[in-house]
Design an enzyme around this catalytic site. Structure first.
Site, PDB file in Angstrom:
ATOM      1  N   SER A 243       2.475 -63.440  -7.391  1.00  6.66           N
ATOM      2  CA  SER A 243       3.884 -62.990  -7.278  1.00  6.66           C
ATOM      3  C   SER A 243       4.730 -64.172  -6.788  1.00  6.66           C
ATOM      4  O   SER A 243       4.460 -64.952  -6.803  1.00  6.66           O
ATOM      5  CB  SER A 243       3.695 -61.426  -5.839  1.00  6.66           C
ATOM      6  OG  SER A 243       4.204 -62.604  -5.049  1.00  6.66           O
ATOM      7  N   LYS A 244       6.268 -63.840  -6.508  1.00  2.21           N
ATOM      8  CA  LYS A 244       7.129 -65.608  -6.627  1.00  2.21           C
ATOM      9  C   LYS A 244       6.543 -65.831  -4.823  1.00  2.21           C
ATOM     10  O   LYS A 244       6.513 -67.519  -5.314  1.00  2.21           O
ATOM     11  CB  LYS A 244       8.493 -64.683  -6.045  1.00  2.21           C
ATOM     12  CG  LYS A 244       9.024 -64.409  -7.025  1.00  2.21           C
ATOM     13  CD  LYS A 244      10.153 -65.102  -7.161  1.00  2.21           C
ATOM     14  CE  LYS A 244      11.119 -65.457  -8.621  1.00  2.21           C
ATOM     15  NZ  LYS A 244      10.571 -66.658  -9.798  1.00  2.21           N
ATOM     16  N   ARG A 245       5.949 -65.108  -4.058  1.00  2.00           N
ATOM     17  CA  ARG A 245       5.681 -66.000  -3.306  1.00  2.00           C
ATOM     18  C   ARG A 245       4.508 -67.535  -3.757  1.00  2.00           C
ATOM     19  O   ARG A 245       4.287 -68.274  -2.795  1.00  2.00           O
ATOM     20  CB  ARG A 245       4.590 -65.274  -1.986  1.00  2.00           C
ATOM     21  CG  ARG A 245       4.493 -65.192  -0.510  1.00  2.00           C
ATOM     22  CD  ARG A 245       4.603 -63.826  -0.450  1.00  2.00           C
ATOM     23  NE  ARG A 245       3.281 -62.866  -0.940  1.00  2.00           N
ATOM     24  CZ  ARG A 245       2.048 -62.875  -0.511  1.00  2.00           C
ATOM     25  NH1 ARG A 245       1.672 -64.109  -0.430  1.00  2.00           N
ATOM     26  NH2 ARG A 245       1.068 -62.298  -1.836  1.00  2.00           N
ATOM     27  N   GLY A 247       4.976 -69.522  -5.759  1.00  2.87           N
ATOM     28  CA  GLY A 247       5.511 -69.984  -6.926  1.00  2.87           C
ATOM     29  C   GLY A 247       5.482 -69.555  -7.829  1.00  2.87           C
ATOM     30  O   GLY A 247       6.269 -68.166  -8.173  1.00  2.87           O
TER      31      GLY A 247
END
Ligand code: GLU
Length: 474
Positions: A243-245, A247
């Site tokens: 996920s976005k977490r 990167g």
């Protein structure tokens, strides 16, 4: 049988790196089998689909170089066709109208929950031989439900997971058209796969539960069921769902971070597929070797350092002039005004050749060569403190004198000039090279001195040496 695969993204955002891997595997399978590919945009969710997302997906696929033989098809343009098939299924008795109200459905759910059972439709409107249906209430727009088989099991062979099966008692009668007549997701997918003559459905394993429902719709339509291959998820370096977490997850973010599409594709092909212990694959080799038998059942973890390593490999391998053209937008982003003249391109090609082995992305390359495109270089404070000290002053002054006399600014002459300085001052190369680099690059690492001096040019070299001398106190 001619193999035909499709990639069927829902345009609700950017193209996720996991979606790109699905697109790649579908492509490789088709190309390996001399088949064809279809791009289908699944935009029936009108609230979440946007034209911007469609454009972003198409841009990402183009950047990766995945070109389609057919499409893009849009589901929103096929509503008449879906309605036609709904009418056929009603006619053949594979579907029926259901007039349950929202309240009745809520009540069914509550009852199931009270019994700790999975909420399911209770079959009130499902026609059965000998069963009398309730009287049709007024003022209700009925939905259309698909009549799932109730006994036995639904089974399909998955080319990655093997036999997969569910008891039909687990599947309730799916809504295929809403009250307003609009068709629903699982149904549209089947009609499309039938009409587009898809032979192999390759997609994420989050769709396995949909597949059981879809298999029964294929059968009700009396059409061949395609083969399925469900790909395991991609996880972040920490084993959690990517996920976005973690990167970058959108494909174009990789472009903006300075990766080459060749590297991203090569990276993706190894996420869940292997061919012996080979790591580097040209696209032709991927097509030649790709096989669903060697696709992993379990999830694979993203590994950024491997992607960086591959990117460096492809940057070094790429024709330096082509790489120079790709570098231009990254230089522009740093405020450099690039040109389109043959002289500039030629110079930039030399710059690329001199520096490419020292960095892993185009962003890093642009930052690394910035000293060649600016009047005032940024000084690394540590290098300045260590190199621009009183003992360096006579060295830099001698460099000004001898380099100032170099008539023809060529790497060979520059190499000779620097050696001459070490000889005249009777000092080692380190005593000359380090302060010189600091003065003209702003840091102590750069390509060979002769190349660096050559690229910086005479005027700028002398100017920077002068400024460096002035920085030395005492
Ligand atoms: N539209 C679905 C998605 O983006 C894929 C459906 C399919 O491949 O059948 O997840």
């Amino acid at each position: 049988m001619m193999v035909k695969t499709r990639f069927a993204p829902s345009p609700t955002g950017y193209l996720h790196i996991g979606g790109a891997r699905t697109a790649l595997f579908s492509h490789l399978y088709a190309l390996h089998n001399k088949g064809t590919t279809v791009l289908r945009i699944e935009d029936t969710d009108l609230e979440r689909s946007t034209p911007e997302a469609v454009a972003a997906i198409i841009e990402s696929l183009e950047w990766l170089g995945l070109h389609y033989d057919e499409g893009p098809y849009y589901q929103t343009k096929r509503f008449d066709r879906y309605k036609e098939v709904i009418a056929e299924l009603l006619e053949s008795g594979h579907a029926y109208y259901c007039y349950c109200t929202q309240e009745e459905l809520a009540e069914m759910r509550a009852k199931a929950e009270a019994k700790k059972e999975k909420p399911r439709y209770d079959g009130t409107w499902r026609p059965e031989p000998g069963k009398t249906l309730p009287a049709i209430p007024e003022g209700i727009q009925p939905v259309v439900r698909f009549k799932q088989p109730q006994v036995g099991a639904t089974t399909f062979v998955d080319l990655v997971h093997g036999n997969l099966s569910v008891q039909n008692s687990e599947l309730d009668d799916l809504i295929i058209a809403r009250g307003d007549g609009s068709p629903t997701y699982n149904f549209c997918v089947v009609v499309d796969d039938v009409d587009m003559e898809i032979t192999h459905v390759i997609r994420g394993d989050d769709h396995i539960n949909n597949t059981y429902r879809q298999v029964n719709i294929f059968k009700a339509m009396n059409k061949p069921v395609p083969k399925f291959a469900h790909l395991a998820m991609i996880l972040g370096d920490d084993g959690q769902k990517l996920s976005k977490r973690h990167g970058a997850v959108g494909v174009m973010e990789y472009y903006h971070q300075g990766y080459l599409p060749e590297a991203v594709l090569n990276y993706l092909v190894r996420l869940g597929w292997s061919h012996g212990d080979q790591e580097i694959f040209s696209f032709e080799e991927m097509v030649q070797y790709f096989d669903l038998n060697n696709v992993n059942k379990s999830a694979s973890a993203f590994n950024t350092s491997k992607l960086r390593w591959l990117n460096q490999h492809y940057m070094i391998e790429k024709n330096p002039t082509e790489l120079a053209m790709l570098l231009k937008p990254f230089l522009e982003k740093l405020g450099v005004q690039t040109e389109t003249s043959p002289e500039f391109d030629n110079y930039l090609t030399q710059v690329v050749e001199a520096h490419v082995k020292r960095c892993e992305t185009l962003v890093e390359l642009a930052e690394m060569v910035l000293y060649l495109f600016t009047d005032t270089i940024e000084m690394d404070e540590a290098a300045k403190a260590k190199q621009l000290i009183p003992v360096s002053k006579p060295v830099l002054e001698k460099l000004v004198e001898i380099l100032g006399n170099v008539a023809e600014w060529t790497p060979a002459n520059l190499d000779a000039a620097v050696k001459e300085v070490t000889q005249v001052l009777e000092v080692g190369m380190g005593k000359v090279g380090m302060p010189l680099r600091t003065a003209i690059v702003g840091r102590t690492n750069s390509p060979n001195l002769d190349e660096t001096l050559f690229l910086v040019g005479k005027e700028r070299t002398l100017d920077r040496l002068g400024k460096a001398i002035a920085m030395i106190e005492g």
